[in-house]
Scaffold this motif. Structure first.
Motif, short mmCIF file in Angstrom:
data_model
loop_
_atom_site.label_atom_id
_atom_site.label_comp_id
_atom_site.label_asym_id
_atom_site.label_seq_id
_atom_site.Cartn_x
_atom_site.Cartn_y
_atom_site.Cartn_z
N ALA A 94 5.57 -1.59 1.47
CA ALA A 94 4.58 -2.87 1.65
C ALA A 94 3.00 -2.46 1.21
O ALA A 94 2.40 -3.04 0.41
CB ALA A 94 4.43 -3.20 2.84
N TYR A 95 2.85 -1.16 1.60
CA TYR A 95 1.69 -0.70 1.12
C TYR A 95 1.70 -0.20 -0.71
O TYR A 95 0.71 -0.77 -0.90
CB TYR A 95 1.28 0.85 1.81
CG TYR A 95 0.77 0.59 3.06
CD1 TYR A 95 -0.69 1.14 3.25
CD2 TYR A 95 1.08 0.15 4.26
CE1 TYR A 95 -1.58 1.14 4.34
CE2 TYR A 95 0.67 0.09 5.23
CZ TYR A 95 -0.75 0.39 5.51
OH TYR A 95 -1.21 0.35 6.77
N ALA A 96 2.50 0.25 -1.03
CA ALA A 96 2.75 0.31 -2.46
C ALA A 96 2.50 -0.90 -3.36
O ALA A 96 1.48 -1.20 -4.21
CB ALA A 96 3.88 1.05 -2.89
N GLU A 97 3.01 -2.18 -2.67
CA GLU A 97 2.80 -3.26 -3.21
C GLU A 97 1.49 -4.07 -3.20
O GLU A 97 1.00 -4.50 -4.18
CB GLU A 97 3.99 -4.27 -2.36
CG GLU A 97 3.95 -5.72 -3.26
CD GLU A 97 4.96 -6.63 -2.69
OE1 GLU A 97 6.21 -6.60 -3.47
OE2 GLU A 97 5.04 -6.83 -1.54
N MET A 98 0.78 -3.53 -1.86
CA MET A 98 -0.68 -4.10 -1.93
C MET A 98 -1.65 -3.44 -2.57
O MET A 98 -2.49 -3.94 -3.41
CB MET A 98 -0.81 -3.76 -0.34
CG MET A 98 -0.41 -4.88 0.72
SD MET A 98 -1.16 -4.57 2.24
CE MET A 98 -0.49 -3.37 3.04
#
Length: 530
Positions: free
Chosen positions: A138-142
């Motif tokens: 999720a963080y990588a995608e954000m």
């Protein structure tokens, strides 16, 4: 995060007194007052009659440190449910951001959609690893738009004598995740001595670790209460934030059941962070820090606060975390996300909202005696003031002595032209190791310096119970006769008030009724002086 059955929203109570007052819930979508000041609250009092002291300002105050954010949460996904979209905004701004997860979030160890839970074998280390994988995605995608962007995972020693996992997003080293991997309570509200809550209250001497299956941390450990505080203080030393996000340390209890309104790990994880922040505030040379706390489970009972586009972006991150598509994009035998949430990644309406536990009013700004403006906030748990002369620029902060102030200070101009400031102060004392009281300070003359802090106590008599600390930020107003009225939502989620006569004498706390109030009260004086 864990789910509970939603309850009925009861509309706030309103009563007409000499001053009109209403309890309201804050509906905000951004960070705190970061444009003018970095604000929340925490402060300490000097006894009435003590010598008056000058506020202090230093060259370091006027040359702020580079912006950096640290988030303290108890479980993987607390940040996505309860702090977003603020988390995503910090990442979009390329602000260095570190999220610290206090527990492993292992729950019952079953990583399966609800329909398959009964036929899935529990494996707590694997489930903890799957939740980590979901958060990293999720963080990588954000940050990058690609949930498979790689991370570097290492073990680091902690100031508490154990080890933690530090994950750094490769190519974006300002984005970091820290996994302390302590055991979670395993129940939102149940009696669990081996938990952050049990450790806080001394029911167990130490809380052990639950290491995720793929963690680089090589050995188990256990922390005492002091070691948890030391560990979090050490992380503040390492990452040196100028702004900290936590969940609400005082969500209060349900009047019908006596249970906490939020997950016990949420509340007590936030209290450990609050204790560490108080200790860090005494360290010389650290950057000045503001704090914002966020509402957790009670968001279920409150109206939406986000527009559909923002809520949709928040839901996208949660769908990634929950591994909704089931695609193996992480290569981990544990799984690539939290399948418990795959059928309901929106939780209990949490993707449609974000709310601050304190500090939602506009009472932080006042006209100055010189025709300029005065702004008030909290840095390092101390009252901070900024001044803008007519036609000039903002200068400050100047900080008053004392510590322990909570977020959400309110101000009022007294009939003689002086400004009075009101807030609440938290201290880690008493049988429960946690106490909160209302405090006030006022100028010694119009446009002059501020005097000594004075305690006004609390409306209730249960200072050792979980309810009493859950008081709102105060709201104040002055009526046409010069009486000052102070309003507070008490620990039973009713409205309480106290009045000061024009001569300066305070009357007793009085209950003003109401039921199931949320947020901070707001007070105003109408054209007829009521």
């Amino acid at each position: 995060m864990s789910l509970r059955r939603p309850t009925r929203l009861i509309r706030p109570f309103r009563r007409r007194r000499t001053v009109l007052a209403a309890a309201t819930a804050a509906v905000l979508t951004g960070g705190t007052l970061a444009g003018v000041l970095t604000a929340t609250a925490a402060q300490e009092e000097t006894a009435p009659g003590a010598p008056r002291v000058r506020a202090e300002a230093s060259a370091r105050d006027l040359a702020p440190a580079p912006v950096s954010v640290v988030q303290f949460v108890s479980h993987p996904d607390d940040d996505l449910y309860f702090m977003n979209p603020d988390t995503a905004q910090s990442l979009a701004d390329r602000t260095p951001l570190t999220t610290v997860y206090l527990t492993a979030g292992e729950a019952n160890g079953v990583n399966a959609r609800p329909g398959l839970a009964a036929v899935t074998a529990p494996d707590k280390p694997a489930y903890a690893e799957a939740r980590q994988n979901g958060i990293r995605a999720a963080y990588a995608e954000m940050v990058t738009g690609d949930r498979t962007s790689p991370w570097d995972r290492t073990a680091i020693p902690t100031a508490g004598g154990g080890s933690a996992e530090l994950d750094t997003l490769r190519g974006h080293p300002g984005v970091r995740l820290v996994w302390l991997q302590l055991r979670e309570a395993g129940s939102p509200y149940g009696d669990r001595p081996h938990s952050l809550r049990g450790l806080w209250h001394g029911r167990v001497p130490a809380l052990g670790s639950l290491r995720a299956a793929g963690t680089p941390v090589g050995a188990d450990f256990a922390y005492s209460k002091e070691q948890v505080v030391a560990t979090l203080t050490g992380l503040l030393d390492r990452f040196r934030p100028t702004f900290v996000r936590t969940l609400d340390p005082t969500p209060g209890t349900d009047a019908r059941t006596g249970k906490l309104r939020d997950h016990q790990d949420h509340a007590y994880g936030a209290r450990f962070a609050q204790a560490a922040l108080g200790r860090w505030a005494e360290r010389p040379g650290h950057p000045r820090v503001g704090v914002q706390s966020y509402v957790g489970y009670p968001n279920t009972e409150l109206p939406r606060a986000l527009d559909h586009r923002t809520a949709g972006e928040k839901l996208r991150s949660l769908r990634t975390y929950a591994w909704v598509d089931g695609t193996d994009h992480c290569g981990s035998p544990a799984g690539c996300g939290d399948l418990k949430m795959a059928d309901r990644p929106e939780g209990r309406g949490w993707t449609g909202t974000v709310r601050y536990a304190r500090g939602s009013s506009t009472g932080w700004l006042q006209p100055g005696a010189d025709g300029g403006l005065l702004a008030f906030g909290v840095l390092d748990g101390r009252l901070a003031t900024w001044h803008r002369a007519p036609g000039g620029s903002w200068r400050g902060p100047e900080r008053l002595p004392g510590g322990g102030l909570d977020g959400g200070v309110g101000t009022v101009r007294l009939p003689d032209g002086r400004i009075a400031v009101f807030g609440t102060r938290t201290s880690f004392a008493g049988p429960a190791g946690y106490r909160r009281e209302v405090v006030t300070v006022e100028q010694t003359a119009p446009g002059g310096r501020f005097g000594a802090w004075r305690s006004l106590g609390t409306p209730g008599k249960r200072d050792e119970a979980d309810r009493t600390p859950d008081v709102s930020a105060p709201a104040v107003a002055v009526d046409g006769a010069g009486r000052l009225a102070l309003f507070l939502r008490d620990g039973d989620h009713r409205l309480a008030g106290r009045e000061r006569t024009p001569g300066g004498a305070w009357g007793p706390w009085r209950s003003l009724g109401g039921a199931d109030l949320h947020g901070d009260p707001v007070a105003a004086t109408d054209a007829r002086g009521r």
